[in-house]
Scaffold this active site. Structure first.
Site, mmCIF file in Angstrom:
data_model
loop_
_atom_site.group_PDB
_atom_site.id
_atom_site.type_symbol
_atom_site.label_atom_id
_atom_site.label_comp_id
_atom_site.label_asym_id
_atom_site.label_seq_id
_atom_site.Cartn_x
_atom_site.Cartn_y
_atom_site.Cartn_z
ATOM 1 N N LYS A 214 1.081 -1.532 -0.064
ATOM 2 C CA LYS A 214 -0.242 -0.309 0.085
ATOM 3 C C LYS A 214 1.092 1.148 -0.074
ATOM 4 O O LYS A 214 0.201 2.562 -0.823
ATOM 5 C CB LYS A 214 -0.289 -0.030 1.273
ATOM 6 C CG LYS A 214 -2.167 -0.858 1.077
ATOM 7 C CD LYS A 214 -3.918 -0.429 1.641
ATOM 8 C CE LYS A 214 -4.484 -2.024 1.725
ATOM 9 N NZ LYS A 214 -4.414 -3.122 2.415
ATOM 10 N N GLU B 196 -9.282 7.526 3.786
ATOM 11 C CA GLU B 196 -10.235 6.326 4.175
ATOM 12 C C GLU B 196 -9.800 5.601 4.387
ATOM 13 O O GLU B 196 -9.594 5.234 3.524
ATOM 14 C CB GLU B 196 -11.963 6.300 3.677
ATOM 15 C CG GLU B 196 -12.186 5.057 2.896
ATOM 16 C CD GLU B 196 -11.019 5.792 1.781
ATOM 17 O OE1 GLU B 196 -10.809 6.425 1.189
ATOM 18 O OE2 GLU B 196 -10.121 4.158 1.065
ATOM 19 N N SER C 62 1.711 -10.013 -1.253
ATOM 20 C CA SER C 62 1.408 -8.402 -1.002
ATOM 21 C C SER C 62 1.823 -8.048 0.722
ATOM 22 O O SER C 62 1.704 -6.511 0.335
ATOM 23 C CB SER C 62 -0.444 -8.305 -0.795
ATOM 24 O OG SER C 62 -1.422 -8.803 -0.741
HETATM 25 C C1 LIG Z 1 -4.546 -4.238 1.638
HETATM 26 C C2 LIG Z 1 -4.812 -5.043 1.811
HETATM 27 C C3 LIG Z 1 -5.032 -6.205 0.126
HETATM 28 C C4 LIG Z 1 -6.343 -5.520 -0.692
HETATM 29 O O1 LIG Z 1 -6.146 -4.130 -1.227
HETATM 30 P P1 LIG Z 1 -5.820 -3.952 -3.116
HETATM 31 O O2 LIG Z 1 -5.872 -2.850 -3.006
HETATM 32 O O3 LIG Z 1 -6.821 -5.795 -3.141
HETATM 33 O O4 LIG Z 1 -4.654 -5.190 -2.806
HETATM 34 C C5 LIG Z 1 -4.231 -7.078 -0.553
HETATM 35 N N1 LIG Z 1 -3.386 -7.526 1.114
HETATM 36 C C6 LIG Z 1 -2.303 -6.489 1.745
HETATM 37 C C7 LIG Z 1 -1.490 -7.509 2.453
HETATM 38 C C8 LIG Z 1 -3.289 -5.325 2.555
HETATM 39 O O5 LIG Z 1 -2.589 -4.605 3.192
#
Ligand SMILES: *Cc1c(COP(=O)(O)O)cnc(C)c1O
Length: 393
Positions: free
Chosen positions: A89, A111, A377
């Site tokens: 993020k 938000e 992610s």
């Molecule tokens: C917020 C988050 C997501 C989901 O958000 P996307 O916009 O779909 O990427 C996925 N993995 C992690 C670790 C997150 O913090």
């Protein structure tokens, strides 16, 4: 044929800017300037420098040997979990805070649902010395105390949204109201590839550093820039958009988007937007969303807070309806099992969002010579209590 955005702000039939008249000046100012600003050498230089020295990029592309042996294919992990603040993020919030500065803004609003985007925004506001207000549903504030504390520690004001279901949707409404009332000095940092044009495209471009790096990292390791598969989880879709971005129009590369099936697609408790969604408008863009027959947005559910969103960004709606990406839904149980497996085979505890992507390995057969990229992610620290409760650790 392109799977990227067109000059009207649409991916196929999805996207656009469906916003109240009062918001038009803010969104239009951004639309007219974002590409120009992103192309400025001084912007690029500052963005790249911060990604390197502050975020810690490039994130490694790691060959997961034991996981590869188990599934008899070549699996690489793109380690977004190693970024500062523990997920992808921050790539976006760094980009947007620099954009806000170039637009002469002095005040940031955002938000947040689970608080991850709120923390990533609070982080870059501290970094830049900008005032920051994060809107968060009253229920979420109670559920996500550690992230609320982090935001406060970083100097951010967390304002509770007290209306409706007092969750993400209501926090978003409050943030939009704030932006309408403060059009001149305020920039609204949206946390995924959602919202009115140009947000989905701008956020996808900031996250596209992920696939840009995969290309040269894979070239070093395998002599090719092209994997056979790229797999990523989808909440709003920003980590997937980043991992897919430079492969969108290269149909030799198979894209797999993984959604949260919660307790099962037919259980009434899921966030499997592509499987269950229909065309509608949410957060200012036309996309697929979960709704009742009379168009009320359905409350989504997933064990993972980051996938618990009733829509997907317009890029993903188009990837789904065009068939460019394969969409797979993974239940809570399947995700948790995959998270435990990754922990014990590779010594990496993933965020539960990312665990959803890993669960695909047990569902889909890959060839031994296939190169499979998993976008990891985020890290699992924030989810430890969830794992503890689930596995009775
Ligand atoms: C917020 C988050 C997501 C989901 O958000 P996307 O916009 O779909 O990427 C996925 N993995 C992690 C670790 C997150 O913090």
């Amino acid at each position: 044929m392109t799977y990227n955005i067109n000059d009207k702000g649409y991916y196929g039939e999805f996207g656009g800017a469906y916003i109240p008249e009062m918001l038009y000046p803010n969104v239009e100012e951004l639309r007219q300037n974002y590409l120009k600003i992103m192309a400025e050498p001084s912007f690029k230089k500052e963005f790249d420098q911060l990604l390197k020295d502050y975020v810690g990029r490039p994130s490694p592309l790691y060959f997961a040997k034991r996981l590869s042996n188990k599934y008899n294919t070549k699996i690489y992990l793109k380690r977004e979990d190693l970024n500062h603040t523990g997920a992808h993020k921050v790539n976006n919030t760094i980009g947007q805070i620099l954009m806000a500065k170039r637009l002469g803004k002095t005040r940031i609003i955002a938000e947040t649902g689970a608080g991850q985007h709120g923390v990533a925004t609070a982080t870059v506001c501290a970094l830049m010395g900008m005032q920051c207000i994060v809107y968060m549903g009253e229920i979420d504030i109670a559920r996500q105390a550690p992230n609320v504390a982090r935001m406060k520690m970083l100097g951010t004001e967390v304002r509770p949204a007290l209306s409706g279901s007092r969750t993400l949707k209501d926090a978003t409404n409050e943030a939009i109201r704030d932006w309408i009332n403060n059009p001149v000095d305020t920039h609204y940092i949206i946390g995924s590839v959602v919202g009115p044009h140009p947000y989905p495209d701008m956020v996808a471009r900031f996250q596209s550093v992920v696939s840009e790096e995969i290309q040269w990292q894979l070239k070093d390791k395998e002599g090719t820039t092209k994997p056979n598969y790229v797999i990523a989880c989808v909440g709003g879709g920003s980590n997937a958009a980043g991992a897919f971005y430079h492969y969108l129009d290269d149909t030799e590369v198979n894209l797999i988007a993984v959604e949260a099936a919660g307790k099962g697609i037919d259980s009434g408790e899921s966030a499997a937007t592509s499987a269950l969604g229909r065309e509608g408008i949410i957060h200012g863009s036309k996309t697929l969303l979960m709704q009742t027959n009379d168009g009320q947005i359905t409350e989504p559910y997933s064990i993972s807070a980051g996938l618990d969103y009733p829509g997907v960004g317009p890029m993903h709606a188009h990837l789904y309806t065009s068939g460019r990406a394969e969409f797979i839904s993974i239940t809570d149980d399947e995700a948790m099992t995959a998270g435990l497996e990754l922990s014990q085979l590779e010594g990496i505890i993933p965020a539960i969002e990312s665990s959803h992507a890993f669960a695909v390995l047990a569902q889909k057969k890959f060839q031994p010579e296939d190169i499979v990229i998993m976008n990891l992610s985020g890290r699992g620290d924030k989810d430890l209590q969830n794992y503890i409760d689930y596995f009775k650790l």
